[in-house]
Design an enzyme around this catalytic site. Structure first.
Site, mmCIF file in Angstrom:
data_model
loop_
_atom_site.group_PDB
_atom_site.id
_atom_site.type_symbol
_atom_site.label_atom_id
_atom_site.label_comp_id
_atom_site.label_asym_id
_atom_site.label_seq_id
_atom_site.Cartn_x
_atom_site.Cartn_y
_atom_site.Cartn_z
ATOM 1 N N TYR A 182 -38.027 141.456 45.733
ATOM 2 C CA TYR A 182 -38.168 142.907 45.619
ATOM 3 C C TYR A 182 -38.181 143.512 47.025
ATOM 4 O O TYR A 182 -39.231 143.695 47.654
ATOM 5 C CB TYR A 182 -39.433 143.279 44.852
ATOM 6 C CG TYR A 182 -39.397 142.916 43.382
ATOM 7 C CD1 TYR A 182 -38.202 142.592 42.752
ATOM 8 C CD2 TYR A 182 -40.559 142.900 42.616
ATOM 9 C CE1 TYR A 182 -38.168 142.253 41.408
ATOM 10 C CE2 TYR A 182 -40.540 142.570 41.271
ATOM 11 C CZ TYR A 182 -39.342 142.243 40.674
ATOM 12 O OH TYR A 182 -39.311 141.911 39.341
ATOM 13 N N HIS A 187 -37.864 133.279 38.187
ATOM 14 C CA HIS A 187 -37.337 134.632 37.989
ATOM 15 C C HIS A 187 -36.177 134.680 36.992
ATOM 16 O O HIS A 187 -36.078 135.610 36.188
ATOM 17 C CB HIS A 187 -36.882 135.206 39.337
ATOM 18 C CG HIS A 187 -36.898 136.690 39.397
ATOM 19 N ND1 HIS A 187 -37.107 137.393 40.556
ATOM 20 C CD2 HIS A 187 -36.748 137.629 38.443
ATOM 21 C CE1 HIS A 187 -37.081 138.694 40.310
ATOM 22 N NE2 HIS A 187 -36.853 138.850 39.032
ATOM 23 N N SER A 247 -39.033 146.690 32.388
ATOM 24 C CA SER A 247 -38.328 147.925 32.007
ATOM 25 C C SER A 247 -38.731 148.350 30.597
ATOM 26 O O SER A 247 -37.879 148.596 29.738
ATOM 27 C CB SER A 247 -36.812 147.753 32.101
ATOM 28 O OG SER A 247 -36.391 147.705 33.436
ATOM 29 N N PRO A 248 -40.035 148.435 30.318
ATOM 30 C CA PRO A 248 -40.487 148.693 28.947
ATOM 31 C C PRO A 248 -40.232 150.108 28.449
ATOM 32 O O PRO A 248 -40.354 150.355 27.247
ATOM 33 C CB PRO A 248 -41.988 148.412 29.027
ATOM 34 C CG PRO A 248 -42.358 148.757 30.435
ATOM 35 C CD PRO A 248 -41.181 148.298 31.251
#
Length: 296
Positions: free
Chosen positions: A53, A128, A208-209
């Site tokens: 990130y 990941h 990404s809910p």
């Protein structure tokens, strides 16, 4: 704040995805730290990060270092905060996200994450993404070695299918505690994996809910389709006097007792709003409306 189980730990029912604080469009450090602190103030005890990130071509670990600084600067207790990080992806300059599940890479990546986070052992370390060039068993085997050595305390996998969850469970046993897949009103490809996690007692962490419920989803080229599928989130939000984001997160919590959403945030007010969703309990009529709107 309500709580849920992740392995033998108790974590907040809503976590914080810290990625937006380090990638494109990231805020300055002052606001980034304030965002993490706002989440902690609201009772969030799960922070999700990753070594990849960062901006493309930037040195790995920007987000992990930011989390470490935020926890060090926080005025309250942090003993119960679980930092979950991930290894196995990269962001080289001029390229898309890369995948590297080689066991040697995962070992060195975990050791580097350990140093950046400044801890004795990583609370939760996640693969990941499965690497198609490396047998999945070998990548998960690296997690087992890291567990045995004490570099990490718990292990998870991300972007995995049901068969891969079974393989990881066989290799790691009860030390596999979580699966992090994309899941939202707009993307429900991992329905089978969500149900499998519920059966196995694994925490399911949707990334990404909030997909599909932004106003742009309703006003875009497929406006009628957006209104049909996602307008109910906005309608119930208006009736309840809360945000559509809270309704979405409450809907996710109702999907399974092992679901722990990790919405991202880049502003303190957004982090606080998401955390408040843990206290919102939708009734049967509201859940029925949402299910009919979202569809199978």
């Amino acid at each position: 704040m309500r709580y849920r189980r992740l392995g033998d730990l108790r974590v907040s029912a809503i976590g914080l995805g810290v990625m937006p604080l380090s990638i494109e469009g990231r805020p300055d450090e002052s606001r980034a730290l304030a965002t993490i602190h706002a989440a902690l103030d609201a009772g969030v005890t799960l922070l999700d990060t990753a070594d990849s990130y960062h901006l493309p071509g930037e040195e790995p670990g920007h987000n992990e270092r930011l989390v470490a600084r935020a926890l060090a600067a926080y005025g309250g207790p942090v003993d119960e905060v679980l930092v979950a990080t991930k290894g196995g992806r990269g962001r080289p300059a001029g390229e898309d996200w890369t995948v590297n599940g080689d066991p040697c890479h995962l070992r060195s990546a975990a050791e580097a994450s350990l140093k950046r986070l400044g801890v004795d052992a990583i609370g939760l370390y996640q693969l990941h993404k499965p690497d198609p060039a490396v047998p999945f068993e070998e990548s998960v085997g690296a997690l087992r070695e890291l567990l045995d050595e004490g570099t990490i305390r718990l292990a998870g996998i991300s972007n995995a299918d049901a068969a891969q969850i079974g393989v990881a469970r066989r290799i790691l046993g009860d030390r596999l505690v979580s699966v992090q897949n994309r899941y939202s009103p707009a993307v429900r490809d991992s329905e089978r994996e969500l149900r499998l996690c519920a059966e196995l007692g694994l925490a399911f962490l949707p990334w990404s809910p909030l997909g599909g419920i932004s106003r742009s989803s309703l006003d875009g080229p497929s406006r009628l389709e957006g209104e049909r599928r996602f307008g109910a989130f906005h309608e119930i939000a208006g009736e309840r006097g809360v945000s559509p984001q809270q309704v979405c997160l409450a809907w996710l919590l109702a999907r399974s007792p092992t679901v722990v959403p990790i919405p991202g945030a880049s502003r303190p007010e957004t982090a606080r709003d998401s955390a408040a969703a843990s206290e919102l309990v939708l009734d049967g009529e509201e859940l029925g409306r949402l299910e009919r709107a979202v569809g199978p």
